[in-house]
Enzyme design. Sequence first.
Site, mmCIF file in Angstrom:
data_model
loop_
_atom_site.group_PDB
_atom_site.id
_atom_site.type_symbol
_atom_site.label_atom_id
_atom_site.label_comp_id
_atom_site.label_asym_id
_atom_site.label_seq_id
_atom_site.Cartn_x
_atom_site.Cartn_y
_atom_site.Cartn_z
ATOM 1 N N SER A 14 0.824 -1.348 0.005
ATOM 2 C CA SER A 14 -0.084 -0.058 0.158
ATOM 3 C C SER A 14 0.870 1.125 0.006
ATOM 4 O O SER A 14 1.513 1.505 -0.765
ATOM 5 C CB SER A 14 -0.954 -0.213 1.122
ATOM 6 O OG SER A 14 -2.017 1.035 1.195
ATOM 7 N N HIS A 41 -2.914 -0.878 -3.240
ATOM 8 C CA HIS A 41 -3.748 -0.017 -3.457
ATOM 9 C C HIS A 41 -3.523 1.309 -4.025
ATOM 10 O O HIS A 41 -2.423 2.056 -4.048
ATOM 11 C CB HIS A 41 -3.823 0.471 -1.767
ATOM 12 C CG HIS A 41 -4.316 -0.794 -0.893
ATOM 13 N ND1 HIS A 41 -4.032 -0.599 0.441
ATOM 14 C CD2 HIS A 41 -5.152 -1.969 -1.237
ATOM 15 C CE1 HIS A 41 -4.654 -1.688 0.796
ATOM 16 N NE2 HIS A 41 -5.070 -2.604 -0.014
ATOM 17 N N ASP A 134 -4.733 -4.278 5.651
ATOM 18 C CA ASP A 134 -5.347 -5.055 4.506
ATOM 19 C C ASP A 134 -4.023 -6.106 4.480
ATOM 20 O O ASP A 134 -3.060 -5.620 4.563
ATOM 21 C CB ASP A 134 -5.423 -4.437 3.277
ATOM 22 C CG ASP A 134 -6.206 -5.155 2.195
ATOM 23 O OD1 ASP A 134 -6.960 -5.968 2.740
ATOM 24 O OD2 ASP A 134 -6.119 -4.759 1.148
#
Lengths: 192, 273
Positions: A14, A41, A134
Amino acid sequence: MSGTPIQAVAIGASAGAVQALLAILPALPASFSLPVLVVVHVPPDRSNMLVPLFQSKCRIKVKEAEDKEPVENGVAYFAPSDYHMLVETDGCVALSTDEPVNYSRPSIDVLFESAADYYGSALAGVILTGANHDGAAGLKAVADVGGVAIVENPDGAYASAMPTAALEATPSARIMSHDQIVFFLSSLGTAR
Amino acid sequence: MSEIEDLEIQLLLEALFQRYHYDFRHYARASIKRRLIQARLHLGFATISAMQDRVLHDASMLPRLLDFLTVQVSEMFRDPTYFKALREKVLPHLRTYPSLKIWIAGSSTGEEVYSLAILFKEEGLYDRTIFYATDINPEALAAAEAGVYTIDRIRKFTENHQKSGGKSSLSDYYTAAYGRAAFDKSLRDRVVFSDHSLVTDAVFAEMHLISCRNVMIYFDRPLQDRAIGLFRDSLTRKGFLGLGSKESLRFSSHAGAFTDFVPGEKIYQRREP
């Protein structure tokens, strides 16, 4: 090391993803023989600029995943922005517009859980830098089926929250630097 | 554990088909599995089998399960460039017909139906068009027909509408009150909302444009092929088919029946037979 030969690598990243992935993917040799499934992401509205970037830097083939595309060895598949990427039960990659998971679409958990389902202990999962959690549940799913769980060292990571959360969920995961990840993956994917 | 769960899922899908004729057996299994596990957790069952037991004996459980299996949250004018391409490249062709039939297959809660209705209004084609909005989920169809969305979604809808080349203001088409935006009924007086399954149902009219976006990514390849065959047979000669931005006809056995009309936007045209 584990008994099963690894057949695929899943990577989730991310915040700070580009720099981390630039340290890893371009370092993989042209002879690298495993598929690499990558979730990063990215904001939903932005067209995914990662694919052209990594195509220009990598020796392995890099592409954006297409729905129901058979997974091939030696190819890195990036999830398109605003779609989840999954491994289907027949080994194809599949996309979905299901709602975001952990506020993310694509979500690392969605990829890792479906990949763990398909590959079982033949999967290596790698959680890199990020500022959310996540991937923690996904990496645990990988470890639960006997796959190899790897986490970027939070101390060296651009953002430590994601690797820290992954380690909390999977304390047995191996902690590695970027260089160690490259070495480990290369040894999996070029030995034979 | 996971193998037992896979078996339970297979049995549940078979049960849904045998008992209620909802056929998810050829849906992409990885997504279905995620959704069923979510349903199991939300509905409070210990196992998928327990959920199957309940839905077999208690029909009131079916809509709740269907919600997990089918409902897709979309946006109005999702992928604005798709609507821009329809406006600039497809509508000039459609304009040459005295009357038009448009099919929104898998219309879910209606966001795309209203988007197309607004587009056709702006381009002066609405009054000569009949829109068919179909879905397998009756509750989604009812929501689509109601056309009421929470107000927090409107900002995104408005932004998308503008990016799509919108010629009017989205606010012309809804009334906001109590945190909700209710879309005007003049946008649906030419819309037929109907139950239709791409899995089990057949051709029902001859269409000039079919828009079916992010529906077929939930199908396995044989089922995708069935749906695309159905679209081919439903389209008028030189009719148009619009798919989701990550869907394509590339892997379909019917690919030869279409030309790539706006390549980047997944808008295809039916070849002359």
